[in-house]
Design a protein around this motif. Structure first.
Motif, PDB file in Angstrom:
ATOM      1  N   ALA A   1       0.811  -1.218   0.000  1.00 16.22           N
ATOM      2  CA  ALA A   1       0.000   0.000   0.000  1.00 16.22           C
ATOM      3  C   ALA A   1       0.842   1.265   0.000  1.00 16.22           C
ATOM      4  N   TYR A   2       2.052   1.167   0.543  1.00 11.41           N
ATOM      5  CA  TYR A   2       2.853   2.388   0.659  1.00 11.41           C
ATOM      6  C   TYR A   2       4.099   2.325  -0.209  1.00 11.41           C
ATOM      7  N   GLY A   3       4.021   1.560  -1.261  1.00 11.08           N
ATOM      8  CA  GLY A   3       5.117   1.537  -2.225  1.00 11.08           C
ATOM      9  C   GLY A   3       5.121   2.847  -2.982  1.00 11.08           C
ATOM     10  N   ARG A   4       5.876   2.924  -4.036  1.00 18.02           N
ATOM     11  CA  ARG A   4       5.989   4.249  -4.643  1.00 18.02           C
ATOM     12  C   ARG A   4       4.808   4.579  -5.543  1.00 18.02           C
ATOM     13  N   ASP A   5       3.937   3.609  -5.848  1.00 15.74           N
ATOM     14  CA  ASP A   5       2.809   3.905  -6.728  1.00 15.74           C
ATOM     15  C   ASP A   5       1.529   4.107  -5.936  1.00 15.74           C
ATOM     16  N   LEU A   6       0.783   5.140  -6.310  1.00 15.53           N
ATOM     17  CA  LEU A   6      -0.528   5.342  -5.682  1.00 15.53           C
ATOM     18  C   LEU A   6      -1.495   4.255  -6.160  1.00 15.53           C
ATOM     19  N   LEU A   7      -1.388   3.883  -7.410  1.00 13.52           N
ATOM     20  CA  LEU A   7      -2.296   2.864  -7.953  1.00 13.52           C
ATOM     21  C   LEU A   7      -1.913   1.478  -7.440  1.00 13.52           C
ATOM     22  N   HIS A   8      -2.953   0.651  -7.293  1.00 15.05           N
ATOM     23  CA  HIS A   8      -2.749  -0.724  -6.864  1.00 15.05           C
ATOM     24  C   HIS A   8      -2.932  -1.635  -8.075  1.00 15.05           C
ATOM     25  N   ARG A   9      -1.924  -2.406  -8.382  1.00  9.95           N
ATOM     26  CA  ARG A   9      -2.027  -3.287  -9.556  1.00  9.95           C
ATOM     27  C   ARG A   9      -2.953  -4.458  -9.272  1.00  9.95           C
ATOM     28  N   TRP A  10      -3.763  -4.801 -10.267  1.00 11.70           N
ATOM     29  CA  TRP A  10      -4.631  -5.979 -10.137  1.00 11.70           C
ATOM     30  C   TRP A  10      -3.762  -7.230 -10.044  1.00 11.70           C
ATOM     31  N   GLU A  11      -4.160  -8.123  -9.153  1.00 10.43           N
ATOM     32  CA  GLU A  11      -3.365  -9.346  -8.924  1.00 10.43           C
ATOM     33  C   GLU A  11      -3.311 -10.223 -10.178  1.00 10.43           C
ATOM     34  N   GLY A  12      -4.309 -10.063 -11.065  1.00 11.39           N
ATOM     35  CA  GLY A  12      -4.355 -10.903 -12.269  1.00 11.39           C
ATOM     36  C   GLY A  12      -3.550 -10.356 -13.435  1.00 11.39           C
ATOM     37  N   ASN A  13      -2.809  -9.258 -13.210  1.00 13.33           N
ATOM     38  CA  ASN A  13      -2.002  -8.696 -14.315  1.00 13.33           C
ATOM     39  C   ASN A  13      -0.950  -9.678 -14.801  1.00 13.33           C
ATOM     40  N   PRO A  14      -0.583  -9.645 -16.062  1.00 14.85           N
ATOM     41  CA  PRO A  14      -1.227  -8.877 -17.130  1.00 14.85           C
ATOM     42  C   PRO A  14      -2.590  -9.473 -17.491  1.00 14.85           C
ATOM     43  N   ALA A  15      -3.565  -8.577 -17.713  1.00 19.22           N
ATOM     44  CA  ALA A  15      -4.939  -9.032 -17.951  1.00 19.22           C
ATOM     45  C   ALA A  15      -5.095  -9.686 -19.324  1.00 19.22           C
ATOM     46  N   ILE A  16      -4.403  -9.151 -20.321  1.00 18.42           N
ATOM     47  CA  ILE A  16      -4.478  -9.722 -21.675  1.00 18.42           C
ATOM     48  C   ILE A  16      -3.072  -9.721 -22.262  1.00 18.42           C
ATOM     49  N   THR A  17      -2.681 -10.869 -22.753  1.00 16.57           N
ATOM     50  CA  THR A  17      -1.399 -10.962 -23.474  1.00 16.57           C
ATOM     51  C   THR A  17      -1.674 -11.575 -24.852  1.00 16.57           C
ATOM     52  N   VAL A  18      -0.621 -11.668 -25.620  1.00 17.19           N
ATOM     53  CA  VAL A  18      -0.787 -12.218 -26.972  1.00 17.19           C
ATOM     54  C   VAL A  18      -1.305 -13.663 -26.911  1.00 17.19           C
ATOM     55  N   ASP A  19      -1.049 -14.353 -25.804  1.00 13.07           N
ATOM     56  CA  ASP A  19      -1.526 -15.735 -25.658  1.00 13.07           C
ATOM     57  C   ASP A  19      -3.047 -15.816 -25.521  1.00 13.07           C
ATOM     58  N   ASP A  20      -3.684 -14.674 -25.195  1.00  9.96           N
ATOM     59  CA  ASP A  20      -5.146 -14.664 -25.051  1.00  9.96           C
ATOM     60  C   ASP A  20      -5.856 -14.342 -26.362  1.00  9.96           C
ATOM     61  N   LEU A  21      -5.093 -14.102 -27.417  1.00 13.42           N
ATOM     62  CA  LEU A  21      -5.714 -13.726 -28.696  1.00 13.42           C
ATOM     63  C   LEU A  21      -6.050 -14.979 -29.496  1.00 13.42           C
ATOM     64  N   PRO A  22      -7.241 -15.004 -30.119  1.00 13.95           N
ATOM     65  CA  PRO A  22      -7.591 -16.162 -30.933  1.00 13.95           C
ATOM     66  C   PRO A  22      -7.059 -16.055 -32.362  1.00 13.95           C
TER      67      PRO A  22
END
Ligand code: BMA
Length: 310
Positions: A6-27
């Motif tokens: 919570a107190y790292g250098r970024d205000l935003l919190h990354r979603w635990e499932g990142n990366p949400a879409i990669t090239v492997d998810d493309l049909p």
């Protein structure tokens, strides 16, 4: 408290499932997927994705999600560079970085049309998110990161964009009576010498109207001996005259840190292309990481309007 959570250098919190879409998810076969813009629909959040094909130029595909986190990509791209007709000459090297704005009930997409003279801003619209009707090319070459405001300002349509001058890039605002002819351009946010955004800045998300002003999530670039670093920051613009900056955050809210932001076709890139206010406590920012995947990061509206602007 987990270290750096919570107190790292970024205000935003990354979603635990990142990366949400990669090239492997493309049909379908492609080089990378990145810089997707969210569209809020009655069926959930869709993302209009920038796909770079193995040929090297970019086109757009659609991903659909009920919860705004888990996406499924449609079987075929939805918008590809024009190869005939009046737009073909402007899109010889592809179409890039779409940004969606719903304006007067119509879903508009402003995108970068890359032609032989460089990048230009172009406008399209869609009724079903699958078919796109091109409207016009709306800038000279040397311009990117065009985004429409979601309502008229002072009786005219308004947009942010990023023309390049002297090698550097600032965010500008301009106005139009009809979405096609634009003028009265004024600078909004220039790069800031010595800061994280000292080389180039560009609008990232459709401006969010708040009581305090237009909240603009933007990207800033710092040039280093090892190349550029793309970070995400926030500014608040006057509701009736967006060239007036009410506040601009000193620090970025998201900076490349994870491997998926550091390693990829273009390293050290967090490039936001839109935000969804899922709830006041869960604002979701969709961003391209290292020009190689789509990621999601969150924070609260209050954080964006207070901490981000410190
Ligand atoms: C910018 C845009 C983005 C890209 C970024 C980092 O100029 O072209 O599409 O993500 O560079 O390569």
């Amino acid at each position: 408290m987990p270290k750096g959570h919570a107190y790292g250098r970024d205000l935003l919190h990354r979603w635990e499932g990142n990366p949400a879409i990669t090239v492997d998810d493309l049909p379908f076969r492609a080089n990378t997927v990145f810089n997707g813009t969210p569209i809020e629909t009655p069926d959930g959040v869709y993302l209009l994705l920038r796909i770079e094909g193995q040929h090297g130029y970019s086109l757009f595909a659609l991903a659909r999600s009920r919860d705004g986190l888990h996406f499924e990509v449609d079987p075929k791209p939805v918008m590809v560079p024009a190869r005939k007709g009046p737009f073909a000459v402007h899109e010889t090297a592809g179409i890039e970085d779409p940004r969606v704005t719903v304006l007067e009930g119509t879903c508009y997409v402003v995108y970068t049309a890359v032609g032989p003279c460089g990048p230009r801003i172009a406008l399209a619209k869609t009724e079903d998110y699958v078919h796109y009707e091109r409207v016009a090319v709306i800038s000279e070459p040397g311009n990117k990161d065009g985004i429409l405001f979601p309502r008229k300002i002072g009786g005219r349509y308004a947009r942010l964009d990023r023309p390049i001058g002297l090698g550097r890039g600032s965010i500008w605002v301009s106005y139009s009576p009809d979405l096609i002819h634009w003028g009265d351009a004024e600078v909004v946010l220039p790069p800031r010498g010595g800061y994280w955004d000292d080389y180039r800045v560009g609008a990232s998300a459709t401006p969010i109207e708040t009581e305090q002003g237009w909240l603009e999530i933007y990207h800033g670039v710092k040039m280093t001996d090892s190349g550029p670093i793309y970070r995400t920051g926030v500014a608040l613009l006057d509701l009736e005259d967006p060239s007036k900056v009410i506040r601009r955050g000193d620090s970025p809210i998201l900076a490349p840190r994870e491997d998926y932001e550091r390693i990829g076709d273009v390293p050290n890139v967090c490039f936001a292309c839109g935000a969804v206010i899922h709830t006041e406590d869960d604002v979701r920012i969709y961003y391209g990481a290292a020009d190689t995947s789509i990621c999601i990061a969150t924070c609260t509206m209050e954080q964006l309007l207070t901490e981000a602007l410190e």
